[in-house]
Scaffold this motif. Structure first.
Motif, short mmCIF file in Angstrom:
data_model
loop_
_atom_site.label_atom_id
_atom_site.label_comp_id
_atom_site.label_asym_id
_atom_site.label_seq_id
_atom_site.Cartn_x
_atom_site.Cartn_y
_atom_site.Cartn_z
N PRO A 201 0.84 -1.20 0.00
CA PRO A 201 0.00 0.00 0.00
C PRO A 201 0.88 1.26 0.00
CG PRO A 201 -0.18 -1.22 2.09
CD PRO A 201 0.73 -2.00 1.21
N ASP A 202 0.45 2.28 -0.71
CA ASP A 202 1.26 3.50 -0.88
C ASP A 202 1.88 4.02 0.42
OD1 ASP A 202 0.70 3.38 -3.47
OD2 ASP A 202 -0.18 5.40 -3.65
N HIS A 203 1.07 4.02 1.48
CA HIS A 203 1.59 4.66 2.70
C HIS A 203 2.62 3.79 3.41
CE1 HIS A 203 -1.66 2.10 4.11
NE2 HIS A 203 -1.12 2.14 5.31
N LEU A 204 2.81 2.54 2.97
CA LEU A 204 3.80 1.68 3.64
C LEU A 204 5.06 1.44 2.81
CD1 LEU A 204 1.70 -1.08 5.42
CD2 LEU A 204 2.85 0.91 6.41
N VAL A 205 5.01 1.87 1.54
CA VAL A 205 6.13 1.58 0.65
C VAL A 205 7.45 2.06 1.24
CG1 VAL A 205 7.18 2.16 -1.56
CG2 VAL A 205 4.76 1.71 -1.45
N LEU A 209 10.66 -0.24 2.43
CA LEU A 209 11.95 -0.22 1.74
C LEU A 209 13.07 0.37 2.60
CD1 LEU A 209 11.02 0.92 -1.88
CD2 LEU A 209 11.50 -1.40 -1.05
N PHE A 210 12.75 1.45 3.28
CA PHE A 210 13.83 2.19 3.95
C PHE A 210 13.81 2.05 5.47
CE2 PHE A 210 12.26 4.72 0.21
CZ PHE A 210 13.18 4.21 -0.69
N GLY A 211 12.73 1.48 6.02
CA GLY A 211 12.63 1.33 7.46
C GLY A 211 12.05 2.58 8.11
N HIS A 212 11.76 2.49 9.39
CA HIS A 212 11.29 3.69 10.09
C HIS A 212 11.73 3.67 11.54
CE1 HIS A 212 7.71 0.93 10.82
NE2 HIS A 212 8.13 1.22 12.04
N GLU A 213 11.76 4.88 12.11
CA GLU A 213 12.06 5.02 13.53
C GLU A 213 10.76 4.89 14.30
OE1 GLU A 213 15.04 5.52 15.26
OE2 GLU A 213 15.93 5.07 13.29
N ARG A 214 10.90 4.50 15.55
CA ARG A 214 9.75 4.43 16.42
C ARG A 214 9.08 5.80 16.48
NH1 ARG A 214 10.38 3.33 22.72
NH2 ARG A 214 8.21 3.67 23.22
N GLY A 215 7.77 5.82 16.29
CA GLY A 215 7.05 7.09 16.41
C GLY A 215 7.09 7.96 15.16
N ALA A 216 7.70 7.45 14.08
CA ALA A 216 7.82 8.26 12.85
C ALA A 216 6.45 8.61 12.28
CB ALA A 216 8.65 7.51 11.81
N PHE A 217 5.47 7.71 12.47
CA PHE A 217 4.10 7.99 12.03
C PHE A 217 3.17 7.14 12.90
CE2 PHE A 217 6.25 4.91 9.28
CZ PHE A 217 5.45 3.80 9.42
N GLU A 243 5.43 -0.10 -10.64
CA GLU A 243 4.28 0.27 -9.81
C GLU A 243 4.67 1.16 -8.63
OE1 GLU A 243 1.50 -1.04 -11.05
OE2 GLU A 243 2.76 -2.14 -12.48
N LEU A 244 5.96 1.45 -8.51
CA LEU A 244 6.40 2.24 -7.35
C LEU A 244 5.87 3.67 -7.44
CD1 LEU A 244 8.30 1.51 -4.97
CD2 LEU A 244 10.11 2.72 -6.20
N PRO A 245 5.22 4.17 -6.37
CA PRO A 245 4.72 5.54 -6.41
C PRO A 245 5.85 6.55 -6.61
CG PRO A 245 3.94 4.37 -4.45
CD PRO A 245 4.94 3.48 -5.11
N LEU A 246 5.53 7.70 -7.21
CA LEU A 246 6.56 8.68 -7.55
C LEU A 246 7.37 9.16 -6.36
CD1 LEU A 246 4.70 10.63 -10.36
CD2 LEU A 246 6.97 9.56 -10.57
N ALA A 247 6.71 9.36 -5.21
CA ALA A 247 7.44 9.84 -4.03
C ALA A 247 8.51 8.83 -3.64
CB ALA A 247 6.48 10.07 -2.87
N ALA A 248 8.15 7.56 -3.67
CA ALA A 248 9.12 6.51 -3.32
C ALA A 248 10.20 6.41 -4.38
CB ALA A 248 8.41 5.17 -3.14
N GLN A 249 9.83 6.69 -5.64
CA GLN A 249 10.85 6.68 -6.71
C GLN A 249 11.94 7.70 -6.43
OE1 GLN A 249 9.33 7.04 -10.72
NE2 GLN A 249 7.61 5.68 -10.28
N ALA A 250 11.53 8.88 -5.95
CA ALA A 250 12.50 9.94 -5.66
C ALA A 250 13.46 9.49 -4.55
CB ALA A 250 11.78 11.21 -5.25
N LYS A 251 12.88 8.85 -3.53
CA LYS A 251 13.72 8.37 -2.42
C LYS A 251 14.65 7.26 -2.86
CE LYS A 251 12.12 9.35 2.11
NZ LYS A 251 11.80 8.78 3.41
#
Ligand code: ATP
Ligand code: MG
Length: 454
Positions: A201-205, A209-217, A243-251
């Motif tokens: 899902p877009d909000h989890l891509v 891929l890159f991981g997250h810190e605790r409390g990031a969202f 299929e990768l969303p554009l925002a994730a493509q930039a990252k």
């Protein structure tokens, strides 16, 4: 009978285990009174399970475990310690022990532990066998010129750390090629991590891929490694990259440029060591022109491109693929291996395989096997869309050739003639459509089969 080897320097302990286990009826027991003696016994007898004292003079239980690990492939080991010090048991398990008991525990508990480690061992062996079978089933099959070119490309690129882009229709084998690249690479034991970009899902891509810190969202209750980190020194396979969303493509572009990744919500960077393989069945150039895919990212990903040929361009591989699938699927269903009749094979060769390539072939064969009661799979079992049109049998030949050889030649003749018809009798084009080396190979076949333009 399960053979248990008890290794303890104190005869009173070995006798106790020996007596208690034998009394139960299903165990045979050997005893050894030192680590060295135990290791020798392991070489001589077909031991199913070891019960090992950690404290022994001379060679202690830890040294026995280390030696066993060096030899590899030994039976499961249960350790115990007289000191009641469980840290030592944990340490032993790190060295390869499979379980532990307390010296004072009743024999029922010990037996339970023995049965547990034996079960665990058998499960592990089953998994390993399944993995081996999977590999045998999935390794790239086919010796046609397009497949040989593919194998060459894999061999050439496997050890190079730059990204590889796999292009090919759905079901053509991109997943297998990615795995083969990894297995032929410099560190096949390192992780191979596949991420299907279409399934996220877009909000989890990004967090995936890159991981997250605790409390990031909201919902990020713990810190989590992303796929780039988890792949370590191995391979990260980004499937369906289109299929990768554009925002994730930039990252993703930044990660590939900097060779570092920043977890969502973090400020520090983490070095990226994984090799990146991407795959798509889309035409990325046209995705670029419509603005759905970043051009700069495409140029990062397509340093090396491997095109995985569709099945219809390498039809000469079909008989071997079909044979492998029949054998593998029958084995999986626990049935005797059936044979595919030449007429059925001919029908498979005449089909276009435009929808799902090798995966479609595999599915068709599975359905045909299910539909067959007898030993041979014939045209009757073909799915409707693959049935030779009415009249096929009559036109095979007036005399109805019966021998395998005659049937096969007839099938070959039909394949060649139809391919030629489709390509307006253009030899080079037809040869390439059939996966043959060149027009000369086709001419040779035409001569053998006596095929001429009417
Ligand atoms: N050359 C081959 N030899 C043996 N099996 C193959 C070969 N090519 C494909 N297969 C089998 O066909 C099936 C589909 O292959 P795979 O999943 O690699 O296709 P894909 O290109 O990744 O498809 P998609 O675009 O749908 O993800 C798998 O079961 C795979 O094992
Ligand atoms: Mg795939």
């Amino acid at each position: 009978m399960t053979l248990v080897l008890v290794i303890d320097d104190v005869p009173a302990m070995t006798s106790l285990y020996e007596y208690d286990l034998r009394r139960l009826g299903q165990y045979a027991v050997h005893v050894a009174h030192s680590g060295r003696e135990g290791l020798d016994a392991l070489l001589q007898d077909d031991v199913d399970c070891v019960i090992l004292d950690l404290e022994m003079p001379g060679m202690d239980g830890f040294a026995v475990l280390r030696e066993m690990a060096k030899r590899g492939g030994g039976p499961p080991v249960i350790v115990y310690t007289g000191t009641g010090d469980f840290d030592r048991c944990v340490q032993a398990m790190r060295l390869g022990a499979d379980g532990f008991v307390d010296k004072n525990e009743p024999i029922e508990r010990v037996v339970h532990e023995v049965e547990t480690v034996l079960k665990l061992r058998s499960l592990r062996e089953q998994v390993a066998a399944m993995q081996r079978r999977d590999r045998a089933e999935s390794a790239l099959v086919g010796g046609s010129p397009p497949m040989r070119a593919l194998q060459d490309a894999i061999a050439r690129l496997a050890r190079i750390p730059s990204p590889v882009l796999l292009l090919g229709e759905s079901g053509s084998g991109k997943d297998i090629v990615a795995r083969e690249l990894h297995l032929a690479g410099s560190d096949p034991k390192a992780p191979f991590l596949a991420v299907n970009c279409a399934a996220l899902p877009d909000h989890l891509v990004e967090s995936e891929l890159f991981g997250h810190e605790r409390g990031a969202f909201t919902g990020a209750v713990t810190t989590r490694k992303g796929a780039f980190e988890a792949a370590g020194k191995g391979t990260l396979f980004l499937d369906e990259i289109g299929e990768l969303p554009l925002a994730a493509q930039a990252k993703l572009l930044r990660v590939l440029e900097a060779h570092t990744v920043t977890r969502v919500g973090a400020s520090g960077t983490i070095p990226v060591t994984a090799r990146v393989i991407t795959a798509t069945n889309r035409d990325l150039d046209s995705e670029v022109s419509t603005g759905r895919f970043r051009e700069d990212l495409l140029y990062r990903l397509n340093v090396h491109v491997i095109r995985v040929p569709p099945l219809r361009e390498r039809l000469s591989d079909l008989p071997e693929l079909a044979e492998r699938f029949v054998a593998a699927i029958c084995a999986r269903f626990g049935r005797r291996v059936k044979t595919l009749e030449p007429t059925a094979l001919a029908a498979l060769m005449r089909y276009e395989w435009r929808r799902n390539n090798v995966r479609e072939l595999r599915n068709v064969i599975e359905r045909m096997i299910i539909a067959t009661d007898g030993e041979t799979i014939g045209v009757e079992q073909l799915p409707a869309e693959l049935r030779p049109e009415a009249g096929f049998r009559e036109t095979v030949s007036e005399a109805e050739p019966q021998s395998y050889r005659a049937l096969r030649e007839e099938a070959e003749r039909r394949i060649v003639v139809e391919a030629l018809e489709r390509h307006g009798w253009h030899l080079t084009r037809t040869a390439s459509a059939l996966g043959l080396a060149d027009h000369a190979s086709l001419s040779k076949i035409m001569k053998r089969l006596d095929v001429r333009r009417a």
